[in-house]
Design an enzyme around this catalytic site. Sequence first.
Site, PDB file in Angstrom:
ATOM      1  N   VAL A  61      10.393 -27.834  76.684  1.00 29.21           N
ATOM      2  CA  VAL A  61      10.032 -29.181  76.226  1.00 29.21           C
ATOM      3  C   VAL A  61      10.701 -29.550  74.898  1.00 29.21           C
ATOM      4  O   VAL A  61      10.587 -30.681  74.449  1.00 29.21           O
ATOM      5  CB  VAL A  61       8.500 -29.391  76.124  1.00 29.21           C
ATOM      6  CG1 VAL A  61       7.854 -29.337  77.501  1.00 29.21           C
ATOM      7  CG2 VAL A  61       7.862 -28.399  75.169  1.00 29.21           C
ATOM      8  N   TYR A  97       9.842 -25.387  87.214  1.00 33.73           N
ATOM      9  CA  TYR A  97       8.444 -25.717  87.559  1.00 33.73           C
ATOM     10  C   TYR A  97       8.373 -26.362  88.944  1.00 33.73           C
ATOM     11  O   TYR A  97       8.993 -25.884  89.879  1.00 33.73           O
ATOM     12  CB  TYR A  97       7.818 -26.633  86.492  1.00 33.73           C
ATOM     13  CG  TYR A  97       7.962 -26.099  85.108  1.00 33.73           C
ATOM     14  CD1 TYR A  97       7.405 -24.875  84.759  1.00 33.73           C
ATOM     15  CD2 TYR A  97       8.669 -26.793  84.144  1.00 33.73           C
ATOM     16  CE1 TYR A  97       7.536 -24.373  83.483  1.00 33.73           C
ATOM     17  CE2 TYR A  97       8.806 -26.291  82.858  1.00 33.73           C
ATOM     18  CZ  TYR A  97       8.240 -25.087  82.539  1.00 33.73           C
ATOM     19  OH  TYR A  97       8.382 -24.593  81.288  1.00 33.73           O
ATOM     20  N   LYS A 149      10.950 -18.106  78.006  1.00 35.75           N
ATOM     21  CA  LYS A 149      10.105 -17.330  78.934  1.00 35.75           C
ATOM     22  C   LYS A 149      10.869 -16.325  79.811  1.00 35.75           C
ATOM     23  O   LYS A 149      10.452 -15.168  79.905  1.00 35.75           O
ATOM     24  CB  LYS A 149       9.286 -18.284  79.809  1.00 35.75           C
ATOM     25  CG  LYS A 149       8.248 -19.100  79.035  1.00 35.75           C
ATOM     26  CD  LYS A 149       7.675 -20.205  79.913  1.00 35.75           C
ATOM     27  CE  LYS A 149       6.596 -21.018  79.222  1.00 35.75           C
ATOM     28  NZ  LYS A 149       6.170 -22.166  80.071  1.00 35.75           N
ATOM     29  N   SER A 207       9.973 -23.254  76.293  1.00 33.82           N
ATOM     30  CA  SER A 207       9.860 -22.444  77.509  1.00 33.82           C
ATOM     31  C   SER A 207      11.159 -21.777  77.950  1.00 33.82           C
ATOM     32  O   SER A 207      11.124 -20.934  78.848  1.00 33.82           O
ATOM     33  CB  SER A 207       9.349 -23.302  78.659  1.00 33.82           C
ATOM     34  OG  SER A 207       8.013 -23.623  78.433  1.00 33.82           O
ATOM     35  N   TYR A 229       3.000 -16.038  71.220  1.00 32.68           N
ATOM     36  CA  TYR A 229       3.642 -16.988  72.131  1.00 32.68           C
ATOM     37  C   TYR A 229       4.041 -18.283  71.414  1.00 32.68           C
ATOM     38  O   TYR A 229       5.142 -18.802  71.618  1.00 32.68           O
ATOM     39  CB  TYR A 229       2.697 -17.266  73.309  1.00 32.68           C
ATOM     40  CG  TYR A 229       3.125 -18.408  74.188  1.00 32.68           C
ATOM     41  CD1 TYR A 229       4.154 -18.260  75.119  1.00 32.68           C
ATOM     42  CD2 TYR A 229       2.497 -19.658  74.095  1.00 32.68           C
ATOM     43  CE1 TYR A 229       4.551 -19.320  75.928  1.00 32.68           C
ATOM     44  CE2 TYR A 229       2.882 -20.715  74.898  1.00 32.68           C
ATOM     45  CZ  TYR A 229       3.910 -20.553  75.813  1.00 32.68           C
ATOM     46  OH  TYR A 229       4.295 -21.605  76.601  1.00 32.68           O
TER      47      TYR A 229
HETATM   48  N1  LIG Z   1       7.518 -26.300  79.043  1.00 31.62           N
HETATM   49  C1  LIG Z   1       7.500 -25.850  77.814  1.00 31.62           C
HETATM   50  O1  LIG Z   1       8.508 -25.787  77.139  1.00 31.62           O
HETATM   51  C2  LIG Z   1       6.136 -25.549  77.280  1.00 31.62           C
HETATM   52  C3  LIG Z   1       6.174 -24.685  76.059  1.00 31.62           C
HETATM   53  C4  LIG Z   1       5.169 -25.099  75.026  1.00 31.62           C
HETATM   54  N2  LIG Z   1       5.289 -24.261  73.877  1.00 31.62           N
HETATM   55  C5  LIG Z   1       3.778 -25.016  75.592  1.00 31.62           C
HETATM   56  O2  LIG Z   1       3.288 -23.944  75.710  1.00 31.62           O
HETATM   57  O3  LIG Z   1       3.147 -25.995  75.886  1.00 31.62           O
END
Ligand SMILES: NC(=O)CC[C@H](N)C(=O)O
Length: 406
Positions: free
Chosen positions: A263, A245, A71, A68, A193
Amino acid sequence: MAADLRDPVRHALDSVLEAVRERTDGAVASYIPELATVEPEQLGAALASTHGVVHESGDADAEFTIQSVSKPFVFALAVDALGLGEVIKHVGLEPSGEPFNAISLEATTGRPLNPLINAGAIVTTSLMRGDTAAEKFDAVRAGIEKFAGRDLQVDEEVFSSEASTGDRNRALAYLTRSAGTLGSTADVATTAYFRQCSLTVNARDLAIMAATLATGGVNPVTDERVVSENAARWTTAVMTSCGMYDASGDWLVRVGLPAKSGVGGGIAAVQPGQFGIGTFSPRLDERGNSVRGVATLELLSERHGLHMLQHHGVPLSPIASLEREGADTVAVLRGEIMFSGAEEVLTRLAPFVSDEACLVLDFTGVTRVGDGSKRVFAAAPELVGRAPDGRARVAVRDPEGVLEFD
Ligand SMILES: NC(=O)CC[C@H](N)C(=O)O
């Protein structure tokens, strides 16, 4: 070996990493099976300054998937290419206060609440140039590579693992598709994605990427402009409100650096105008943020006063001295003059404006004037007008052209 003046910065990072190393709580992400196989003890940090120097500590070169953290950078590319107005037809700018994979869609428009939760990120990726997943991913990769200043690879194992377990993300794509906010088919968007999330980076890359936002869109190591200043500012703003978040509010108070976690264990944090920091440690808290990464940034911010809203005291007055030149008064100005400096100059010098003599604003020793302040100064001579004998009441001396617009 001669002592290196850069060592104190590395020492600051080393010392913080040593302090947070004892944190062994949290767990590596396991909902993407391949992520569960990483070595959990890894810990690294890097700080990239806006003049392009990178300081590293611990496992700053260890590679992991960006997840993420990608993003906000894809959001920056999208708003740079399409404009904010077009992008926000598809995705909102409000913190959701919910977990990253929540089904947070605005009731009336069907837009995901913001581009940093999965639903919003999938929509943002769907807006990238191209028709196929491969084309959209190429646009994403090329842009993220410019932010990092080097070529990046996809971790194919993580990609397959994520693609084979990504039904929740597919569901989010289908929901946004049915609401009319997705810019492609659900399959194109999620495939691009998943590949985006599987790009591998290290803490050093994240530091440089964040520093690129800190400089207003120019990569300070390669000197290449990656996105516009507006795109960089909008992105940093979204990171401030939504980057961590449902921990974003707490983070803003405690750490005060616009940031984004992933993550894979990475965090990228921006101090606008000053530097970017990248951290890496795989064990996550229950919100999906790296435990030691959060602790590292908390401690760095606290020890070194890095909070973006830190009060640094009232800045030095931009008026260095007032000098006489015949009947005229010359105000010798200095330093960087931003909006409050312009306000101070004009307010404090107002009593010197008269019909008998000219007030000269001497910008020779000024290093920079903010664009907003240039407008304030530019209006001054005209606003005060001329004396009855036709002489200027206020004149500007600006041999270096610091008042000119780029
Ligand atoms: N918080 C994250 O890093 C989530 C990204 C992960 N690729 C997902 O879509 O679940």
